[in-house]
Design a protein around this motif. Structure first.
Motif, PDB file in Angstrom:
ATOM      1  N   ASP A 185       1.037  -1.319  -0.051  1.00 37.36           N
ATOM      2  CA  ASP A 185       0.570   0.195   0.179  1.00 37.36           C
ATOM      3  C   ASP A 185       1.120   0.960   0.122  1.00 37.36           C
ATOM      4  N   GLY A 187       0.341   3.748   0.926  1.00 37.71           N
ATOM      5  CA  GLY A 187       0.166   4.653   2.152  1.00 37.71           C
ATOM      6  C   GLY A 187       1.259   4.252   3.869  1.00 37.71           C
ATOM      7  N   TYR A 193       3.990   6.048   8.174  1.00 37.94           N
ATOM      8  CA  TYR A 193       2.585   5.997   7.941  1.00 37.94           C
ATOM      9  C   TYR A 193       2.269   7.038   8.814  1.00 37.94           C
ATOM     10  N   SER A 195      -0.839   7.016  10.929  1.00 35.79           N
ATOM     11  CA  SER A 195      -2.138   6.229  11.294  1.00 35.79           C
ATOM     12  C   SER A 195      -2.433   5.325  10.016  1.00 35.79           C
ATOM     13  N   GLU A 198      -4.217   5.681   7.247  1.00 36.04           N
ATOM     14  CA  GLU A 198      -3.016   5.833   5.882  1.00 36.04           C
ATOM     15  C   GLU A 198      -2.737   4.616   4.998  1.00 36.04           C
ATOM     16  N   VAL A 199      -3.223   3.188   5.923  1.00 37.84           N
ATOM     17  CA  VAL A 199      -2.711   1.780   4.963  1.00 37.84           C
ATOM     18  C   VAL A 199      -4.546   1.480   4.828  1.00 37.84           C
TER      19      VAL A 199
END
Length: 347
Positions: A185, A187, A193, A195, A198-199
């Protein structure tokens, strides 16, 4: 300790976080402050010989172990035993990547590190020298085997459920796809990242992969999701599976997956698995789940042959590996019957 909306006593408590001091790790490095989150059910007797240890599985916390396996009148009865559910390192309640300033640089922790930390906790903090039982499912089973091999004089009975003493190549490869679902990902940003949100896409892929392998083909064929209260499979995936994994911290999941992949008691004997299992003194009930695609019964049975007092007791459950969640009352009744019988055996 960094705050995280998912890892808190309101969702997973009550538990106590106990600092056991610095922990040197098998693969090098150190946890300068290793803190274990422990949920205690019942009380130690004067002789301190009524202790049962329950380690946790991948993604799970002490809460689900209490909900599914512990209770009055059951084998794990707090009126009779002192049941210590110890959250594994990396699961979000005990010392975990998200607690640190650089979670992407969390050191590599093995199953053996968990067990050495638990041993220090039990012996130095609680004064326990004998365990009436070690019982764990999945990664908890890996820890159960590690306990029985590493500290054979301390473990009177062992009950590995839906897990093996040595991880297979098939299982290692599949768990790698779980990791790639997260790390691929954009993110994820190499673990930097801000938080878990974001994933979110990676966590959804992670949940879908768990759906495919965590439940069995028979689970799908028989529409078991409807018996669990979901009108469609999409609803089950979105609300149950993604709802479960979605709030979790990806770096925490990766830390647990790394040690899951490398779980192997044979490293105590230079790669000789039969020799390692031959060290076990405990009465051991090996309990794979019949339709488990992660830890199939054939793998567990091969290992059981090398455990001196090993008894093979497969659990019939078409739900597969995630029957660990307690989705099939008949399977839980089988587990309870085995644990009751095992605890009745003389040490």
């Amino acid at each position: 300790m960094s705050p995280h909306p998912y890892y808190n006593p309101e969702l997973h408590g009550p538990y106590e976080r106990i600092d056991i001091g610095p922990l040197d790790l098998e693969d090098g490095g150190q946890l300068p402050q290793c803190t274990l989150a422990v949920a205690v059910h019942g009380q130690l007797n004067a002789a301190k010989d009524n202790a049962i240890l329950v380690p946790t599985w991948y993604s799970g916390t002490s809460k689900i172990m209490e909900q599914v396996y512990i209770g009055p009148g059951r084998p794990l009865d707090p009126a009779k035993y002192c049941i210590l559910v110890v959250n594994q390192i990396g699961n979000g309640l005990s010392t975990s990547p998200h607690h640190g300033a650089k979670p992407w640089a969390f050191p590599k922790v093995r199953i053996g590190d968990d067990v050495r930390a638990q041993h220090r906790l039990l012996t130095e903090h609680f004064g326990i020298r004998r365990l009436a039982l070690v019982f764990g499912g999945s990664m908890g089973a890996q820890q159960t085997y590690e306990w029985a091999v590493r500290y054979p004089e301390m473990v009177e009975r062992a009950a590995p459920l839906a897990g093996t003493a040595s991880n297979t190549e098939h299982d290692t490869l599949f768990s790698e796809t779980l990791c790639e679902a997260l790390t691929s990902d954009p993110g994820f940003a190499e673990g930097r990242y801000g938080s878990a949100a974001e994933v979110a896409a990676g966590l959804r892929r992670h949940a879908r992969l768990w759906t495919v392998m965590g439940w069995s083909t028979e689970f799908f064929q028989q529409g078991r999701h409807r018996a669990l209260g979901f009108d469609s499979m999409n609803d089950f995936v979105d609300r149950f599976m993604s709802g479960y994994f979605g709030p979790m911290d990806p770096n925490n999941l990766l830390a647990m997956a790394w040690k899951w992949q490398r779980g192997d008691v044979a490293r105590h004997t230079g790669g000789d698995l039969p020799a390692a299992l031959g060290r076990i003194r405990a009465h051991t009930y090996v309990m794979p789940i019949s339709h488990d695609m992660f830890f199939p019964p054939a793998d567990a049975e091969r290992e059981c042959h090398h455990v001196p007092r090993g008894v093979f007791r497969p659990i019939e459950c078409i739900d597969g590996h995630l029957g660990l969640f307690g989705t099939d009352p008949a399977a839980i009744a089988q587990i309870d019957a085995n644990l009751r019988e095992l605890l009745a055996l003389p040490a």
